[in-house]
Design a protein around this motif. Structure first.
Motif, PDB file in Angstrom:
ATOM      1  N   SER A 241      48.181  31.353  47.298  1.00  0.00           N
ATOM      2  CA  SER A 241      48.794  30.932  48.558  1.00  0.00           C
ATOM      3  C   SER A 241      49.249  32.133  49.363  1.00  0.00           C
ATOM      4  CB  SER A 241      49.991  30.015  48.285  1.00  0.00           C
ATOM      5  OG  SER A 241      50.994  30.720  47.575  1.00  0.00           O
ATOM      6  N   LYS A 242      49.374  31.920  50.671  1.00  0.00           N
ATOM      7  CA  LYS A 242      49.818  32.938  51.627  1.00  0.00           C
ATOM      8  C   LYS A 242      48.824  34.097  51.779  1.00  0.00           C
ATOM      9  CE  LYS A 242      54.827  32.236  51.652  1.00  0.00           C
ATOM     10  NZ  LYS A 242      54.883  30.942  50.962  1.00  0.00           N
ATOM     11  N   SER A 350      58.849  25.377  57.117  1.00  0.00           N
ATOM     12  CA  SER A 350      57.766  25.321  58.106  1.00  0.00           C
ATOM     13  C   SER A 350      57.544  26.657  58.794  1.00  0.00           C
ATOM     14  CB  SER A 350      58.091  24.251  59.160  1.00  0.00           C
ATOM     15  OG  SER A 350      59.299  24.571  59.841  1.00  0.00           O
ATOM     16  N   ARG A 353      54.660  28.823  57.368  1.00  0.00           N
ATOM     17  CA  ARG A 353      53.294  28.314  57.309  1.00  0.00           C
ATOM     18  C   ARG A 353      52.334  29.229  58.070  1.00  0.00           C
ATOM     19  NH1 ARG A 353      52.709  23.820  60.181  1.00  0.00           N
ATOM     20  NH2 ARG A 353      50.866  23.106  59.045  1.00  0.00           N
TER      21      ARG A 353
END
Length: 520
Positions: A241-242, A350, A353
Motif C-alpha cells: 500500500s501507498k 481520507s 488517500r
C-alpha cells in the motif's frame, strides 16, 4: 537471498530519529562561477542557543557518542560521532533552555543532562589528578634510587595506572550517556514563533482564492482513474500500500515539474545536485532528526548502518561534513533532486488517500549554508522562492509561521505553505522552509573561517587566523511532486473531465496543454 547471482539486502524499520511530517525537505569540486551572492544588509539576529563559540573548557567537554546498542540480528556497526554541544552554555542558560524544551513539547531531560555534566566534570578532575600523580612518580624514577624505594615507586605507579584505567572507562561511559541525552535537546526558538501546537500557527500571507466550479468536482484519484494517469492497484500487488505507478501524461507532468522547478531555482544561483538515496544512519542522526514517539519514518537496511533518505536535506547536509570552509565561498546554495522514502507510520484517514501521503516520491530540496548573521535573510529568500514558484502555477495558498510545538528538533523557525485542494475541500501542506541555525552544523562538523586575521592575536602565521565558526544551515522544499500533482489536477479540472496544464510547464511537457480522457 540470491537473485540472479545478486544478494538482496532486506529492509527493516529502524528506531531512528524521524523527520517531521513536513516536506522540508557526489559532485565535482565547485567552480566559483557556481557561487552566487546577494548584496544586502542582514537583519540583526537574536542570540541563539548554539551560536556561541567554544572556550577551551567547552572544547574539553565536547563528548564522543558510543555506538548505540543493536539487537543481535543487527550486524551493522555504527561509527562513533560527536555533537559539538556547548554544555557550559546550557548550564549558564538553563532556565531559557528549560522554557524552550517546554515550548517545543520535547521529551529532553535537561536536569539529567546537567547532572551528568557535573558528574563528568568531577570525574575529569579526578582523572587529571591521577595522571598528575602518575607523572610525578615517573619523574621520581628517573633519578638514582635505592632498590627498595624504586620498587615502592613501581608498585605505586602500577596502582595509579590501574586506577586510572578504571576511571577513564567510567568517564567514557558517562560522557557517552551525556552526549546521547544532550542530543535530545531541541534547537532554541525564534522569538517571533507562535507558542503552542499546530493550531497556534499564524498565517503570514494568503495568495489567491478557491476556484469556483459550476460542475461536480472530482478528487485526484477519480481524475487519475478517468484519465488513466495512475495505477495504485498494481503497485499494491508489487510493492504494498501507498505505492503507485504514474502513467501517460502523469509521467510527463512529473518530469515537467522537476525540470521547470530545477531551472527556476538555478536562475537564483543554486547549484543543482542529484544525491545518494542511501546514507549512513549516523548522518540521519547528525542532521538532527530525533524520534517523536514510537513510530519511525525511516527505512533502514538490515545488516548495515545505512538508511533510505526521507529528504535530500540529509545527503546534501553531509556534503561538507567535518570540514572548514573559507568564508569567501559562503553562501553555498544547492538544489537537489532525489527520491524520498518514508514509512508514514501512524498515518490514516481520507487525507492520506492517493498521492497525498505515499512511501516513495520525487522531491526537489533547496539547501543553504551561510554565515550566522545571514540566516534570517536567506530564510526569507527561500520562502519567497517557494511562493514565486507556486504563484507561477496559479495555486491558491497560504504561508504559515509554524508554532513552537510543531517544529522539528533542528528548526529555529519554520514556514509552511499549504495549497487549496478542492478534492479534499481543504488546504494541504506542499512545502516548508526551515532555518536550523547551527544545530545541524555542530553535529555535522561544518565550520567556516574568515580570511581576516584575528585582531586579538598579534602573532604571525597560522596562529593569527580567526577561529572557525559553525555555519548556519537552511532547507526548503522547491517541489514535492505528488502533492503538486494533486493540486494541479484538482484545481485545473474542466467540466468535460480534462485537465489544463499550467502554461509554465507546457514547454517541459512536449507542448502538452491539456490532459484529455482517453478514447475507450
Amino acid at each position: 537471498m540470491g537473485f540472479g547471482g545478486t544478494t538482496l539486502q532486506t529492509l527493516k524499520l529502524a528506531a531512528l530519529p524521524s523527520p517531521s511530517s513536513s516536506f522540508r525537505s557526489v559532485f565535482k569540486p565547485l567552480s566559483k562561477t557556481f557561487l552566487y551572492r546577494h548584496s544586502h544588509t542582514p537583519r540583526p539576529q537574536a542570540p541563539l542557543f548554539f551560536v556561541k563559540g567554544f572556550s577551551v573548557s567547552a572544547v574539553q567537554t565536547t563528548i564522543a557518542t558510543a555506538p548505540k546498542a543493536t539487537s543481535p540480528d543487527e550486524k551493522g556497526v555504527k561509527s562513533q560521532w560527536k555533537a559539538a554541544i556547548d554544555f557550559k552554555w546550557i548550564r549558564e542558560n538553563k532556565d531559557d533552555v528549560a522554557s524552550n524544551i517546554k515550548k517545543r513539547n520535547s521529551n529532553a531531560n535537561l536536569e539529567l543532562v546537567l547532572d551528568l555534566y557535573n558528574q563528568m566534570l568531577n570525574l575529569q578532575k579526578e582523572v587529571e589528578r591521577l595522571r598528575a600523580e602518575r607523572n610525578a612518580v615517573a619523574n621520581k624514577m628517573k633519578g638514582k634510587l635505592e632498590p627498595s624505594e624504586r620498587q615502592k615507586l613501581i608498585e605505586e605507579g602500577k596502582n595509579l595506572k590501574e586506577g586510572l584505567l578504571t576511571l577513564e572507562e567510567d568517564l567514557l561511559k558517562l560522557t557517552d550517556e551525556l552526549q546521547q541525552e544532550a542530543q535530545c535537546i531541541p534547537n532554541m526558538t525564534h522569538p517571533d514563533v507562535p507558542i503552542g501546537g499546530e493550531d497556534s500557527s499564524t498565517v503570514r500571507k494568503t495568495v489567491g482564492s478557491p476556484r469556483e466550479f459550476n460542475f461536480p468536482i472530482k478528487d485526484h484519484l477519480q481524475l487519475g482513474k478517468d484519465l488513466d494517469l495512475f495505477d495504485f492497484d498494481a503497485a499494491a500487488e508489487v510493492s504494498g500500500s501507498k505505492f503507485y505507478y504514474l502513467k501517460n501524461e502523469a509521467v510527463m507532468l512529473e518530469m515537467g515539474l522537476i525540470n521547470w522547478t530545477l531551472l527556476e531555482v538555478m536562475k537564483r544561483g543554486f547549484t543543482p545536485l542529484t544525491t545518494p538515496e542511501i546514507v549512513r544512519s549516523s548522518v540521519v542522526e547528525k542532521c538532527g532528526f530525533q524520534p517523536r514517539g514510537a513510530n519511525t519514518q525511516v527505512y533502514s537496511i538490515e545488516g548495515s548502518d545505512q538508511c533510505l533518505i526521507g529528504t535530500a536535506e540529509i545527503p546534501v547536509g553531509g556534503i561538507h561534513m567535518d570540514s572548514i570552509l573559507s568564508a569567501s565561498v559562503l553562501p553555498l546554495k544547492y538544489v537537489a533532486v532525489s527520491h524520498c522514502f518514508r514509512t508514514e507510520a501512524g498515518a490514516a484517514g481520507s487525507a492520506t488517500r492517493g498521492l497525498y501521503r505515499v512511501h516513495q516520491f520525487s522531491k526537489l530540496e533547496m539547501f543553504i549554508l551561510c554565515r550566522p548573521e545571514e540566516s534570517d535573510f536567506y530564510h526569507e529568500e527561500l520562502i519567497k522562492i517557494e511562493e514565486d514558484l507556486f504563484s507561477s502555477l496559479g495555486l491558491h495558498y497560504k504561508t504559515l509561521d509554524m508554532a513552537s510545538a510543531d517544529l522539528g528538533a533542528p528548526a529555529y523557525r519554520k514556514f509552511d505553505i499549504e495549497a487549496w485542494m478542492p478534492g479534499l475541500a481543504r488546504f494541504g501542506e506542499i512545502s516548508s522552509a526551515s532555518n536550523c541555525t547551527d544545530y545541524q552544523s555542530r553535529r555535522l562538523g561544518i565550520r567556516y573561517r574568515s580570511s581576516e586575521p584575528a585582531s586579538t592575536n598579534p602573532k604571525k602565521g597560522k596562529g593569527n587566523l580567526s577561529p572557525p565558526q559553525f555555519v548556519h544551515t537552511l532547507n526548503a522544499t522547491a517541489c514535492a511532486v505528488p502533492r503538486m500533482i494533486v493540486c494541479l489536477l484538482e484545481n485545473n479540472q474542466q467540466e468535460d473531465g480534462s485537465v489544463v496544464i499550467p502554461e509554465p510547464l507546457r514547454p517541459f511537457m512536449g507542448g502538452i496543454e491539456l490532459i484529455q480522457p482517453k478514447s475507450r
